[in-house]
Design an enzyme around this catalytic site. Sequence first.
Site, PDB file in Angstrom:
ATOM      1  N   GLU A   1       0.832  -1.204   0.000  1.00 41.11           N
ATOM      2  CA  GLU A   1       0.000   0.000   0.000  1.00 41.11           C
ATOM      3  C   GLU A   1       0.870   1.259   0.000  1.00 41.11           C
ATOM      4  O   GLU A   1       0.679   2.167   0.800  1.00 41.11           O
ATOM      5  CB  GLU A   1      -0.965  -0.026   1.193  1.00 41.11           C
ATOM      6  CG  GLU A   1      -1.979  -1.157   1.064  1.00 41.11           C
ATOM      7  CD  GLU A   1      -3.046  -1.164   2.149  1.00 41.11           C
ATOM      8  OE1 GLU A   1      -2.984  -0.322   3.064  1.00 41.11           O
ATOM      9  OE2 GLU A   1      -3.948  -2.000   2.067  1.00 41.11           O
TER      10      GLU A   1
ATOM     11  N   GLU B   1     -13.411  -8.329   8.909  1.00 42.71           N
ATOM     12  CA  GLU B   1     -12.093  -7.796   9.261  1.00 42.71           C
ATOM     13  C   GLU B   1     -11.480  -8.783  10.251  1.00 42.71           C
ATOM     14  O   GLU B   1     -12.074  -9.050  11.295  1.00 42.71           O
ATOM     15  CB  GLU B   1     -12.220  -6.398   9.872  1.00 42.71           C
ATOM     16  CG  GLU B   1     -10.927  -5.813  10.422  1.00 42.71           C
ATOM     17  CD  GLU B   1      -9.782  -5.819   9.403  1.00 42.71           C
ATOM     18  OE1 GLU B   1      -9.908  -5.157   8.372  1.00 42.71           O
ATOM     19  OE2 GLU B   1      -8.768  -6.529   9.653  1.00 42.71           O
TER      20      GLU B   1
ATOM     21  N   GLU C   1      -8.970   4.351  -0.464  1.00 40.52           N
ATOM     22  CA  GLU C   1      -8.952   4.726   0.959  1.00 40.52           C
ATOM     23  C   GLU C   1      -7.779   5.643   1.288  1.00 40.52           C
ATOM     24  O   GLU C   1      -7.886   6.506   2.156  1.00 40.52           O
ATOM     25  CB  GLU C   1      -8.913   3.481   1.843  1.00 40.52           C
ATOM     26  CG  GLU C   1      -7.642   2.658   1.681  1.00 40.52           C
ATOM     27  CD  GLU C   1      -7.637   1.372   2.523  1.00 40.52           C
ATOM     28  OE1 GLU C   1      -8.711   0.935   2.944  1.00 40.52           O
ATOM     29  OE2 GLU C   1      -6.543   0.828   2.737  1.00 40.52           O
TER      30      GLU C   1
END
Length: 718
Positions: free
Chosen positions: A186, A430, A523
Amino acid sequence: MKNFTISALFLVMGSCILNAQSLKSPDGKFEMNFQLKAGVPYYDLKYQGKTIVEDSKLGLRLLKDGDIKFASEIETLAGKGKDLDNGFTKTAEKYDSKNETWDPIMGEKKSYINHYNELAVTLDQASNDRHIIVKFRLFNDGLGFRYEFPEQKNLNYFIIKEEDSEIDLPTDMKAWWLAGDYDTQEYQTQTSNLSEVPAKWPTSYDGNASQTLIKNAVQMPLMLKKEGKDQMYINISEAAVINYAAANLELDATNFKFKTHLTPDGQGAKGYIQTPAVSPWRTIIASPKAEEVLASKMIFNLNEPTQYKDTSYIKPTKYMGVWWEMIIGKSQWAYSTANNVHIGITDFSKLTPNGKHAANNIKVKEYIDFASANGFDALLVEGWNTGWEDWFGHSKEFVFDFITPYPDFDIKMLNDYAHSKNIKLMMHHETSGSATNYERWADYAFKLMNKYGYESAKTGYVGNIIPRGEHHYSQWTINHYLRIAEKANDYKIMINSHESVRPTGLSRTYPNWVAAEAARGTEFEAFGGNNPDHQTILPFTRFIGGPMDYTPGIFQTKLDYYFPGDTRFVKTTLVKQLALYVVMYSPLQMAADLPENYAKHMDAFQFIKDVAVDWDDTKILSAEPGDYIHTARKAKGKDEWYVGGITDENSRNFTVDFSFLPKGKKYEATIYADGDDADYIKNPQSYKIYKKTVTNKSKLPMKLARSGGYAISVKPTK
Ligand code: NOJ
Ligand code: CA
């Protein structure tokens, strides 16, 4: 002395020739040569006579007695950790070829062509009485190779210390790279020459819950370009990473040479292999044209067809979500104000609701209404289950149970309500990185989903992996993702995983693992920003392995709309967000913004409603990594085309050539373009929408704003 040298040279050359094999791609453009030099395997790769990969070594080193804690186990292994990278003689070579087409369940085209020539070389290590096979497949778009470990007495079980597959480039190249890491991809992509990578090595990165940088390594898929004469684009990656750690590439920046670097487990071991076994494929896609790299299906061809008996439940999904409002901080996943409370075993009445819990009956119904009114398939709801108060960045094995809804989320009522409106809820799991805990609960969790009619689950692995010491890309964790995919298949559930390993074409073998995040998604626009060129790079890197849940569709790009003074903003125009649905291939696509923001721009939202997510055909019209991508796709089973173009921080002009349309037919094109004054910083929401009749002879000039784009829907005229 001189004579001796010359005859020695002849001897060496003689053995090279004896041991050398070559292989050509079906179109003859690529040539791969294999040879043993003093018992060590090497390969090279040429494109139209020019070397694009120089002599590169192959082999693996194995763990030896004393290397790790359980040395006594290794002591009993056959071969006792003797390396598999030297002392070989070639005992067999087998040529083969294949030319077939196959139809992906969902894909960028109706059929993919799998056309290659193959060479399998059997290498004997007489000193240890064992052998391995190196298998090469040469396609018209590049090379794949892997190691095969047949079952045999002296190679029954072994532990990998490192795989040392080299890719030695002849020159410096421009690279779009992510720093090597065992846990996350990321990151913002860095663009530099390979020789500059060490100097540009990051000393810090914007926050990520779990990161383990590998010094002087870069991640795959890695995109490279040789500029100027003999222009060449090269993409290095891997395919079919199963029961094996994912690799990074160690870089020798002086010699432009890469070497695989596998992800270790907590013991430092890099793979526990029981024969018969195979390694993942190492892949080198190469072309003078960037468009052909994007069009390559080599990675998928190198994966095996699925063994699933029933795939009828696997389908394209366009979804909205109770999500972005939590990401930007407007709402919360947690239900109460409590901290460090294991709420799953607590009496709710003792907790004070925080008043910001988004996954509540009233709000979820509103989202369902909007998604239903606009023809979506599904609605993701995050924060529906207990555990969020118990998760404050500490490494804790049991945070979530995946089955206990919060008191304000009526799971039966909301699913019934959704179904009455043709919407399926998408489950959220999650795991807080605790893969062990997820495996413990998975059957209960999937049974609950079946009971209430969920069709898909978004999983997530934020934080360090448990079992402790494992990484997001280590062998155990990779097998965990696959176990979850297989178990989900038992329950006919589709999986969309976040923070999991990047895909390596596994959607062919595990087609219910329909998408993954596994890169910096939307995000991050709220966590520190994505560069304007980000989306022009991802299709060349992350998407090479398979669909990404990028979560596009943000219309309200400036976050000061919610929080006065907030400087965060999504670094694209509104129209570029539309174009992403075409440029980024995923059969699972989100419209990530809030209903209220779409309601203000229903004319632009029409494109998201219309656009397909599964395709009969794809044409990459023009592309350059880091600069722009223009793509046209034909909707699956429909006479409809969608065109999308995006640019980086520079405004650009592009003429869309509609010659991809069938001859002699008229279509109505609806064009969504950046407004004349559009700009991703100053005026992101400026757009214009107009219609034009087009045929396969039409050419349409488009102007893309800075970090802007265009999106076109093309339907037969009525
Ligand atoms: C990170 C995921 O990428 C994001 O989509 C999700 O909302 C959060 N984790 C919480 O699970
Ligand atoms: Ca993420």
